[in-house]
Scaffold this active site. Structure first.
Site, PDB file in Angstrom:
ATOM      1  CG  ASP A 110     -20.893 -26.486  47.838  1.00 41.38           C
ATOM      2  OD1 ASP A 110     -19.970 -25.680  48.014  1.00 41.38           O
ATOM      3  OD2 ASP A 110     -21.217 -27.346  48.672  1.00 41.38           O
TER       4      ASP A 110
ATOM      5  CD  GLU B 219     -16.140 -25.859  46.294  1.00 42.74           C
ATOM      6  OE1 GLU B 219     -14.909 -26.044  46.402  1.00 42.74           O
ATOM      7  OE2 GLU B 219     -16.983 -26.633  46.755  1.00 42.74           O
TER       8      GLU B 219
ATOM      9  CG  ASP C 280     -17.450 -22.922  53.407  1.00 44.96           C
ATOM     10  OD1 ASP C 280     -18.318 -22.770  54.281  1.00 44.96           O
ATOM     11  OD2 ASP C 280     -17.586 -23.682  52.438  1.00 44.96           O
TER      12      ASP C 280
END
Length: 395
Positions: free
Chosen positions: A204, A247, A300
């Site tokens: 992430d 990511e 998200d």
């Protein structure tokens, strides 16, 4: 990392009907196999914060006891001793922070998670995990290794398409010189732990390893942060060649893409953002790369159906998607993409609207709560997804 052409479903275990590693988890694995899927992607598995966010876990190493199907299952002294020997780097700090029963709960977590992982492996379903770049401001990591964290600023992200005021995460930032002096030992141990639990991991906020947004403590939004330099390739050289997904969404620079490509990591494309923009829109299928993971939507973003319903009629028409089933249009697009791996959130397979969005960036309350209805993933949906997967040559 080289990925075989394949596909999978994103569903955090808390979104199972029970939210536990019980029979619902095993039924989901069976459904994945029937649907021709090779991967189950989850969010971070650590103990979540007070808002249930797995991205501010109270330990970068421990598994969440909240996932246990049998929280009172017997644990022997020998099992605890074996766990302590295997996980000597972090388990003591977690036990001091979490208190009575912490060690037994980690034995139970190991037992349940590894049994589920073996069940999936036997059916051709492997696991994609998620590594948050940061840890919680109240947790075992900062209490056990305070010297590894900086003071004065906290973590966040600048204003972007996900949040006009930026995202004020509030996590502690790393003292990178101290990490460097230790040979990045904490990170080496962290990744070792990750790959005891999953087969591939998504990093992430990968861009934070090149440069990260530091927000002065006390600010109420992330608008007035500043960029600071991260450790770059040095950290990844220390942890070794691992099966990672970068990511690479948000405010990305050429230096971030360069590090991603130097390391041979696949990045991400999200089809919800594929429509509009200029010819260089990296999310549009014409610009996808083989070494890439394509998502219809993410945890998200809004769901496919929720996103489509919010578009003006003219923009809906311009997408070329069937207004009755825009989610299946995106699923087919993902499966046909040249990207090696396609991942579809379970909400998009089900055709759910905005009410099923997992997280709304920039907001602390009301997230991480969506759960699958038992029986919602039907045999008919498995057959339809399998057909789409076969057409995309991903089985």
């Amino acid at each position: 990392m080289r990925l075989a052409r394949s596909s999978g479903i994103l569903l955090h275990p808390t979104s199972l009907p029970s939210g536990k590693l019980d029979e619902d988890a095993y039924r989901f694995v069976d459904w994945l196999a029937a649907a021709g899927q090779s991967w189950w992607q989850v969010l971070p598995l650590g103990p979540p914060d007070e808002f249930d966010s797995p991205y501010r876990a109270r330990s970068a190493f421990a598994g969440s006891p909240e996932l246990l199907a049998e929280p009172n299952a017997p644990v022997s002294d020998e099992e605890i001793e074996q766990l302590v020997a295997r996980q000597a780097y972090w388990i003591g700090g977690w036990a001091r922070f979490a208190g009575r029963g912490a060690l037994a709960n980690q034995v139970r977590f190991e037992r349940e998670w590894q049994a589920l992982r073996a069940y999936g492996r036997d059916r051709g379903v492997r696991l994609i995990g998620d590594v948050p770049i940061y840890v919680a401001d109240v947790g075992a990591d900062i209490e056990t290794w305070p010297e590894l964290f900086a003071s004065g600023d906290v973590a966040g992200a600048p204003p972007d398409a996900l949040s006009a005021s930026g995202q004020l995460w509030g996590n502690p930032l790393y003292d990178w010189p101290t990490h460097r002096a230790s040979g990045y030992r904490w990170w080496v141990e962290r990744f070792r732990r990750v790959f005891e639990l999953v087969d591939v991991a998504r990093i992430d906020h990968f861009r934070g390893f090149v440069s990260y947004w530091a927000v002065p403590e006390g600010h109420k939004t992330a608008k007035r942060g500043r960029w600071r330099r991260g450790p770059g390739r040095e950290l990844f050289d220390a942890v070794g060649d691992l099966p990672l997904i970068a990511e690479d969404l948000g405010v990305i620079t050429s230096a971030v893409y360069a590090l991603r490509d130097e390391l041979g990591l696949p990045g991400m494309a999200v089809l919800l953002w594929a429509f509009g923009g200029d010819e260089k829109n990296l999310h549009a299928p014409r610009n996808h790369r083989v070494r890439q993971v394509v998502y219809t939507t993410t945890h998200d973003t809004d769901t496919a159906v929720g996103w489509f319903r919010r578009l003006p009629k003219r923009r809906q028409a311009a997408t070329g998607l069937d207004p009755a089933e825009p989610h299946w249009g995106l699923i087919d697009m993902a499966m046909r993409s040249r990207a090696s791996l396609a991942v579809v959130p379970a909400q998009d397979v089900l055709g759910l609207g905005s009410e099923a969005q997992m997280n709304r960036p920039g907001t602390a309350h009301g997230n991480w709560r969506w759960q699958l209805e038992r029986g919602g993933l039907t045999d008919e949906l498995a057959a339809r997804l399998r057909d789409a997967t076969r057409r995309g040559r991903r089985i």
